[in-house]
Motif scaffolding. Structure first.
Motif, short mmCIF file in Angstrom:
data_model
loop_
_atom_site.label_atom_id
_atom_site.label_comp_id
_atom_site.label_asym_id
_atom_site.label_seq_id
_atom_site.Cartn_x
_atom_site.Cartn_y
_atom_site.Cartn_z
N GLN A 124 40.75 -21.60 -1.56
CA GLN A 124 41.72 -20.54 -1.31
C GLN A 124 43.09 -21.10 -0.89
O GLN A 124 44.12 -20.51 -1.17
CB GLN A 124 41.20 -19.61 -0.22
N PRO B 15 45.81 -23.47 -4.85
CA PRO B 15 45.59 -22.81 -6.13
C PRO B 15 45.24 -23.78 -7.24
O PRO B 15 44.87 -23.37 -8.32
CB PRO B 15 46.93 -22.11 -6.38
N LEU C 131 38.29 -21.44 -8.24
CA LEU C 131 37.55 -20.54 -7.36
C LEU C 131 36.05 -20.73 -7.60
O LEU C 131 35.59 -20.73 -8.75
CB LEU C 131 37.94 -19.09 -7.65
N PRO D 203 48.00 -17.76 -7.76
CA PRO D 203 48.50 -16.39 -7.61
C PRO D 203 49.40 -16.00 -8.77
O PRO D 203 50.26 -16.77 -9.21
CB PRO D 203 49.28 -16.46 -6.29
N SER E 84 45.75 -14.55 -14.41
CA SER E 84 44.66 -13.61 -14.71
C SER E 84 43.60 -14.30 -15.55
O SER E 84 43.84 -15.33 -16.18
CB SER E 84 45.20 -12.38 -15.45
N TYR F 179 40.83 -9.72 -14.41
CA TYR F 179 41.04 -10.04 -13.00
C TYR F 179 42.41 -10.70 -12.84
O TYR F 179 42.79 -11.54 -13.66
CB TYR F 179 39.96 -11.00 -12.49
N THR F 180 43.11 -10.34 -11.78
CA THR F 180 44.40 -10.96 -11.48
C THR F 180 44.42 -11.38 -10.02
O THR F 180 44.17 -10.55 -9.13
CB THR F 180 45.57 -9.98 -11.73
N ARG F 181 44.69 -12.64 -9.79
CA ARG F 181 44.80 -13.11 -8.42
C ARG F 181 46.23 -12.84 -7.95
O ARG F 181 47.17 -13.57 -8.30
CB ARG F 181 44.48 -14.60 -8.33
N GLU G 67 46.88 -15.27 -2.26
CA GLU G 67 45.80 -16.16 -1.84
C GLU G 67 44.52 -15.42 -1.46
O GLU G 67 43.43 -15.97 -1.55
CB GLU G 67 46.27 -17.03 -0.66
N THR H 86 43.80 -11.91 -2.38
CA THR H 86 43.57 -10.65 -3.09
C THR H 86 43.36 -10.88 -4.58
O THR H 86 44.12 -11.61 -5.21
CB THR H 86 44.76 -9.69 -2.90
N ILE H 87 42.31 -10.26 -5.11
CA ILE H 87 42.04 -10.26 -6.54
C ILE H 87 41.95 -8.81 -6.99
O ILE H 87 41.11 -8.06 -6.49
CB ILE H 87 40.74 -11.00 -6.87
#
Length: 322
Positions: free
Chosen positions: A40, A43, A47, A210, A213, A234-236, A239, A241-242
């Motif tokens: 986290q 980047p 993940l 961040p 996607s 999915y979009t980050r 740091e 929140t997705i």
């Protein structure tokens, strides 16, 4: 499928059991947001879930939904709220980071508002209560078969669910719930595996910064004669929140329904909107909560009558490491 069942069953007891079958994926397929995501703070790192043997988690899952079914000109409304308490125990983790997790549902609370000839009827159930009467007693008989039943899941560090093991006695107990042959077939071991796999969130191979996607496609049927595809992006956003959005499509709607005396009808999807947010803890990287909303319209026919069903739901999940 939900539209056809609503047209076929008119008794309040049948409708409450249909609701139970509809919520089963929520009850057992919650692997999508469990774990600790590493990387986290940087980047540049991918993940990943990071489990340790002996880890324990408690999930509180709360769902509110409403369904409006229009059969020609007759409108039927029903709503439901359900809260589950789910326990996870990490039994082992191999060298590749794949975890074996034992899941049990330890508590269920539900409130259903169902139509009847004399007007809407509200039924309440709480697994912590020892006394249930009327329609709540029927719910108690069904929900009790889900409580404290073990399910074992194997999940990779990327979140891919590679295996689901349900003891035969657990499956048989659930199959004995009152309901149609269609419902019992949906509770096969293969269908249970699909429930978990279709609910999972898999991280990509590469790191996600961040603003970046990734997308995943999932094909599933879960006991239905139809075949579906769900595409999720999915979009980050930062740091911790997705965000995600999903679109459902029908790949195959001309299967065969083997339930005696029931005429199979194809159906189509109408308006839909589905999405939500996954929140990570900024220090540990552990998933802290998830929120998602869905609106879906389906259209089908039953004995020459047009059936339109509109489903709206909200699912919130909070996670605590014990």
């Amino acid at each position: 499928a939900a539209s056809s069942r609503g047209a076929r069953h008119s008794a309040a007891g049948s409708r409450s059991h249909n609701f139970l079958r509809a919520t089963l994926p929520l009850a057992i397929g919650c692997a999508m947001i469990i774990g600790t995501a590493t990387g986290q703070e940087s980047p540049r790192r991918p993940l990943r879930w990071s489990f340790q043997e002996g880890d324990r988690f408690q999930l509180e899952m709360e769902q509110h939904s409403s369904t409006e079914t229009l059969v020609d000109v007759r409108k039927v409304n029903q709503s439901a709220s359900m809260t589950l308490t789910v326990q996870w125990q990490v039994e082992s983790v191999d060298d590749n980071g794949t975890a074996t997790i034992r899941q049990t549902i330890t508590a269920i609370r539900a409130e259903l508002t169902l139509p009847s000839a004399s007007g809407p009827v509200t039924v309440r159930y709480d697994s912590n209560s020892e006394r249930h009467t009327g329609e709540a007693r029927r719910l108690a008989e069904s929900f009790s078969r889900l409580l404290n039943q073990p399910v074992t899941i194997s999940m990779t560090a990327r979140g891919e669910i590679t295996d689901v093991d349900v003891p035969e006695e657990t499956l048989e107990s659930i199959r004995e719930m009152p309901g149609s042959m269609e419902g019992r077939k949906a509770l096969s071991l293969e269908s249970v595996r699909q429930m978990f796999q279709s609910a999972g969130t898999e991280f990509p191979e590469s790191p996600v910064a961040p603003g970046e996607s990734w997308t995943f496609k999932r094909v599933f049927s879960i006991g239905s004669p139809h075949q579906f595809e769900r595409l999720t992006e999915y979009t980050r956003t930062d740091e911790t929140t997705i965000d995600f959005e999903s679109t459902l499509s029908v790949l195959k709607a001309d299967g065969q329904n083997d339930e005696p005396g029931v005429e199979f009808e194809t159906f189509a999807l109408g308006d839909q909107k589905s999405g939500g947010t996954i929140i990570l803890d900024g220090e540990s990287g552990q998933v802290r909560e998830s929120q998602s909303t869905t609106r879906l319209v389906t259209r089908t026919h039953y004995q020459s009558m047009e059936v339109t069903t509109t489903i709206e739901s909200h699912l919130g999940v909070t996670i605590e490491k014990r």
